[in-house]
Scaffold this motif. Structure first.
Motif, PDB file in Angstrom:
ATOM      1  N   MET A 181       1.968  10.275  -4.261  1.00  0.00           N
ATOM      2  CA  MET A 181       1.514  10.825  -2.984  1.00  0.00           C
ATOM      3  C   MET A 181       2.701  11.065  -2.059  1.00  0.00           C
ATOM      4  O   MET A 181       3.645  10.268  -2.024  1.00  0.00           O
ATOM      5  N   GLN A 215      -0.163  12.566   2.539  1.00  0.00           N
ATOM      6  CA  GLN A 215      -1.286  12.073   1.741  1.00  0.00           C
ATOM      7  C   GLN A 215      -1.437  10.561   1.870  1.00  0.00           C
ATOM      8  O   GLN A 215      -2.554  10.046   1.960  1.00  0.00           O
ATOM      9  N   THR A 216      -0.312   9.864   1.888  1.00  0.00           N
ATOM     10  CA  THR A 216      -0.356   8.410   2.041  1.00  0.00           C
ATOM     11  C   THR A 216      -0.969   8.021   3.378  1.00  0.00           C
ATOM     12  O   THR A 216      -1.819   7.122   3.458  1.00  0.00           O
ATOM     13  N   GLN A 237       0.830  -1.201   0.000  1.00  0.00           N
ATOM     14  CA  GLN A 237       0.000   0.000   0.000  1.00  0.00           C
ATOM     15  C   GLN A 237       0.869   1.257   0.000  1.00  0.00           C
ATOM     16  O   GLN A 237       0.554   2.247  -0.669  1.00  0.00           O
ATOM     17  N   TYR A 238       1.963   1.218   0.761  1.00  0.00           N
ATOM     18  CA  TYR A 238       2.885   2.357   0.799  1.00  0.00           C
ATOM     19  C   TYR A 238       3.558   2.532  -0.559  1.00  0.00           C
ATOM     20  O   TYR A 238       3.694   3.659  -1.054  1.00  0.00           O
ATOM     21  N   SER A 293       1.225   3.956  -3.151  1.00  0.00           N
ATOM     22  CA  SER A 293       1.001   5.388  -2.931  1.00  0.00           C
ATOM     23  C   SER A 293       2.151   6.213  -3.484  1.00  0.00           C
ATOM     24  O   SER A 293       1.943   7.284  -4.065  1.00  0.00           O
ATOM     25  N   GLN A 294       3.379   5.714  -3.322  1.00  0.00           N
ATOM     26  CA  GLN A 294       4.536   6.417  -3.859  1.00  0.00           C
ATOM     27  C   GLN A 294       4.499   6.441  -5.382  1.00  0.00           C
ATOM     28  O   GLN A 294       4.826   7.447  -6.016  1.00  0.00           O
ATOM     29  N   ARG A 333      -4.912   9.459   3.529  1.00  0.00           N
ATOM     30  CA  ARG A 333      -5.872   8.970   2.538  1.00  0.00           C
ATOM     31  C   ARG A 333      -5.861   7.453   2.349  1.00  0.00           C
ATOM     32  O   ARG A 333      -6.847   6.876   1.901  1.00  0.00           O
ATOM     33  N   VAL A 334      -4.736   6.829   2.683  1.00  0.00           N
ATOM     34  CA  VAL A 334      -4.606   5.388   2.428  1.00  0.00           C
ATOM     35  C   VAL A 334      -4.477   4.586   3.713  1.00  0.00           C
ATOM     36  O   VAL A 334      -5.248   3.648   3.955  1.00  0.00           O
TER      37      VAL A 334
END
Length: 219
Positions: A130, A134-135, A121-122, A125-126, A138-139
């Motif tokens: 993001m 934001q990561t 997930q990280y 996002s990158q 939002r995630v």
């Protein structure tokens, strides 16, 4: 046992239940945000802060809640010099004790929710461009709360039942009025009535959290 007797004890017991509900609401509103802050402190790169948070959680989870309540209510006023300034209203002291104790449990629940999130997930996002904030906002945090919600529900139900410990620090809640009726009337019926009231409160809370789980599951 006449139905009139049950009605006669029901009014004071419902008044005690109001105190139970009030303590629950105050403790849950205070302990969940505090638990979140503790979780952030545990995961902090600042070692002294992380060590303090770990130590706090260990102490609060490793000692009985009743002991903590007795310490806040009766122990703090006995501290030399400053004790006279630490005399608190029993209900206020109980709210502080419950909030501090349950914050440690919620911190561990939130930490578990963070650890359950896949590292992909990280990375995703990158890839999407993001930044760290934001990561996280939002995630990571929405998923953490979704994962942690069932455990938060279980802990909240436990909190409702633990409010019976108010009886030990002389706060007139539901169990106090039940015990008073038992001693006065030499019957255990008030205990059964108190049990039914607790069951109704936990049932309503369970229904609420089940609804929240379904709602967040499909978001």
């Amino acid at each position: 046992m006449p139905f009139d007797y049950i009605l006669s004890i029901l009014k004071p017991m419902l008044e005690g239940a109001q105190m139970t509900v009030l303590l629950f609401l105050i403790a849950i509103v205070a302990s969940i945000p505090l638990g979140f802050v503790l979780m952030l402190a545990v995961n902090s790169s600042i070692k002294p802060l992380s060590w303090f948070a770990h130590s706090y959680i260990y102490v609060m989870r490793g000692t009985p809640l009743l002991l903590q309540l007795l310490l806040i209510c009766f122990g703090l006023p006995m501290i030399p010099v400053v004790g006279e300034y630490l005399v608190l209203d029993r209900f206020v002291a109980a709210c502080i004790g419950f909030s501090l104790n349950y914050a440690a449990y919620f911190a561990e629940i939130f930490r578990g929710g963070i650890l359950a999130i896949d590292k992909g997930q990280y990375e995703a996002s990158q890839v999407l461009g993001m930044n760290k904030w934001q990561t996280t906002s939002r995630v990571i945090l929405p998923q953490m709360f979704r994962i942690a919600l069932p455990s938060v529900a279980n802990e909240s139900v436990t909190l409702v039942k633990d409010t019976a410990l108010l009886y030990a620090v002389a706060v007139p809640e539901l169990l106090h009025f039940a015990q008073t009726a038992v001693n006065r009337d030499f019957t255990i019926v008030p205990f059964f009535v108190a049990g039914i009231i607790y069951l109704i409160m936990t049932l309503l809370l369970t229904i609420l959290f089940k609804w929240l789980e379904k709602r967040f599951r499909f978001e």
